[in-house]
Design a protein around this motif. Sequence first.
Motif, PDB file in Angstrom:
ATOM      1  N   PRO A  46      16.049 -13.649 -45.894  1.00 13.69           N
ATOM      2  CA  PRO A  46      15.782 -15.082 -45.735  1.00 13.69           C
ATOM      3  C   PRO A  46      14.329 -15.343 -45.347  1.00 13.69           C
ATOM      4  O   PRO A  46      13.669 -14.510 -44.710  1.00 13.69           O
ATOM      5  N   HIS A  47      13.864 -16.536 -45.699  1.00 11.89           N
ATOM      6  CA  HIS A  47      12.472 -16.895 -45.468  1.00 11.89           C
ATOM      7  C   HIS A  47      12.084 -16.817 -43.990  1.00 11.89           C
ATOM      8  O   HIS A  47      10.990 -16.352 -43.644  1.00 11.89           O
ATOM      9  N   GLY A  48      12.956 -17.260 -43.103  1.00 13.30           N
ATOM     10  CA  GLY A  48      12.643 -17.231 -41.677  1.00 13.30           C
ATOM     11  C   GLY A  48      12.403 -15.830 -41.153  1.00 13.30           C
ATOM     12  O   GLY A  48      11.527 -15.608 -40.305  1.00 13.30           O
ATOM     13  N   VAL A  49      13.166 -14.861 -41.648  1.00 12.40           N
ATOM     14  CA  VAL A  49      12.986 -13.463 -41.241  1.00 12.40           C
ATOM     15  C   VAL A  49      11.643 -12.941 -41.751  1.00 12.40           C
ATOM     16  O   VAL A  49      10.933 -12.204 -41.052  1.00 12.40           O
ATOM     17  N   ILE A  50      11.279 -13.338 -42.965  1.00 14.09           N
ATOM     18  CA  ILE A  50       9.982 -12.946 -43.531  1.00 14.09           C
ATOM     19  C   ILE A  50       8.850 -13.447 -42.649  1.00 14.09           C
ATOM     20  O   ILE A  50       7.922 -12.707 -42.304  1.00 14.09           O
ATOM     21  N   VAL A  51       8.915 -14.714 -42.273  1.00 12.06           N
ATOM     22  CA  VAL A  51       7.857 -15.323 -41.463  1.00 12.06           C
ATOM     23  C   VAL A  51       7.716 -14.617 -40.116  1.00 12.06           C
ATOM     24  O   VAL A  51       6.598 -14.323 -39.659  1.00 12.06           O
ATOM     25  N   ASP A  52       8.840 -14.327 -39.465  1.00 15.34           N
ATOM     26  CA  ASP A  52       8.792 -13.646 -38.170  1.00 15.34           C
ATOM     27  C   ASP A  52       8.202 -12.246 -38.295  1.00 15.34           C
ATOM     28  O   ASP A  52       7.431 -11.800 -37.437  1.00 15.34           O
ATOM     29  N   ARG A  53       8.562 -11.554 -39.358  1.00 15.32           N
ATOM     30  CA  ARG A  53       8.043 -10.193 -39.559  1.00 15.32           C
ATOM     31  C   ARG A  53       6.530 -10.220 -39.813  1.00 15.32           C
ATOM     32  O   ARG A  53       5.790  -9.362 -39.321  1.00 15.32           O
ATOM     33  N   ILE A  54       6.053 -11.201 -40.561  1.00 12.37           N
ATOM     34  CA  ILE A  54       4.624 -11.318 -40.842  1.00 12.37           C
ATOM     35  C   ILE A  54       3.838 -11.588 -39.556  1.00 12.37           C
ATOM     36  O   ILE A  54       2.730 -11.075 -39.373  1.00 12.37           O
ATOM     37  N   GLU A  55       4.429 -12.357 -38.657  1.00 15.44           N
ATOM     38  CA  GLU A  55       3.772 -12.610 -37.367  1.00 15.44           C
ATOM     39  C   GLU A  55       3.542 -11.305 -36.621  1.00 15.44           C
ATOM     40  O   GLU A  55       2.486 -11.092 -36.012  1.00 15.44           O
ATOM     41  N   ARG A  56       4.533 -10.407 -36.672  1.00 16.30           N
ATOM     42  CA  ARG A  56       4.377  -9.118 -35.994  1.00 16.30           C
ATOM     43  C   ARG A  56       3.332  -8.245 -36.705  1.00 16.30           C
ATOM     44  O   ARG A  56       2.538  -7.550 -36.057  1.00 16.30           O
ATOM     45  N   LEU A  57       3.313  -8.282 -38.036  1.00 24.86           N
ATOM     46  CA  LEU A  57       2.299  -7.526 -38.770  1.00 24.86           C
ATOM     47  C   LEU A  57       0.898  -7.997 -38.388  1.00 24.86           C
ATOM     48  O   LEU A  57      -0.022  -7.180 -38.205  1.00 24.86           O
ATOM     49  N   ALA A  58       0.722  -9.311 -38.297  1.00 20.30           N
ATOM     50  CA  ALA A  58      -0.578  -9.858 -37.905  1.00 20.30           C
ATOM     51  C   ALA A  58      -0.978  -9.364 -36.520  1.00 20.30           C
ATOM     52  O   ALA A  58      -2.140  -9.032 -36.266  1.00 20.30           O
ATOM     53  N   ASN A  59      -0.007  -9.300 -35.616  1.00 20.29           N
ATOM     54  CA  ASN A  59      -0.247  -8.806 -34.266  1.00 20.29           C
ATOM     55  C   ASN A  59      -0.697  -7.351 -34.289  1.00 20.29           C
ATOM     56  O   ASN A  59      -1.646  -6.965 -33.590  1.00 20.29           O
ATOM     57  N   ASP A  60      -0.039  -6.517 -35.099  1.00 22.17           N
ATOM     58  CA  ASP A  60      -0.402  -5.100 -35.213  1.00 22.17           C
ATOM     59  C   ASP A  60      -1.809  -4.941 -35.782  1.00 22.17           C
ATOM     60  O   ASP A  60      -2.596  -4.100 -35.323  1.00 22.17           O
TER      61      ASP A  60
END
Length: 225
Positions: A46-60
């Motif tokens: 789902p789109h919401g899961v994608i968005v949350d995962r991208i936030e963590r990638l940006a943090n890394d």
Amino acid sequence: MDENQSQDYYAKHRGMVISDNWTGYNLDVFTLPNHYAEDLDCVFIPHGVIVDRIERLANDIMKDIGDNHITVLCVLKGGYKFCADLVEQIKNLSRNSERFISMRVDFIRLRSYCNDKSTEDLQIIGGEDLSKLTGKNVLIVEDVIGTGRTMKALLSHLEAYDPKMVKVASLLVKRSSDNKYRPDYTGFEIPNKFVVGYALDYNEHFRDLHHICLISESGKEKYKV
């Protein structure tokens, strides 16, 4: 490498691991374009899961290469949505951090698929601009890595331009015995299935889907070239 470092490395390189027996979500519980109703099997991510995962990638990415100027090399067309959202998340983090990433975004197109099969032929479109990468820190943003051959070919091609550093972020990595390559940052490790949506296409269709979905066999046949 201690246990915490090992877990961090695992998370970055494998991402959120989706098992082989995952059947996805029923299409009826999401809003989807009516013209694709018969062409999809399920909503896979789902789109919401994608968005949350991208936030963590940006943090890394901020933790690893903050306080640097980087050139983001977006692999079109499938990577444009992931790239736009990732860059926006990095910008948001930079505004609220003592560390800062200064970014410029450039674009490249790679062609290596016919229908749902990866081919041996790699076409690089926009390669005349790659001379700008000499001496630069480069973050390649890709939508999906299947066999890894395409990314390895691109990295080999970039070596001729002598960039200072090259990192790779891929939204998806397909799990298969043929894939021997791992990017520096992975959103999701998925089974070796053909997915569409969130700008990923099948012969230029399905890019407008909000979620990542599994295409049905009838959908493959309908849009086959």
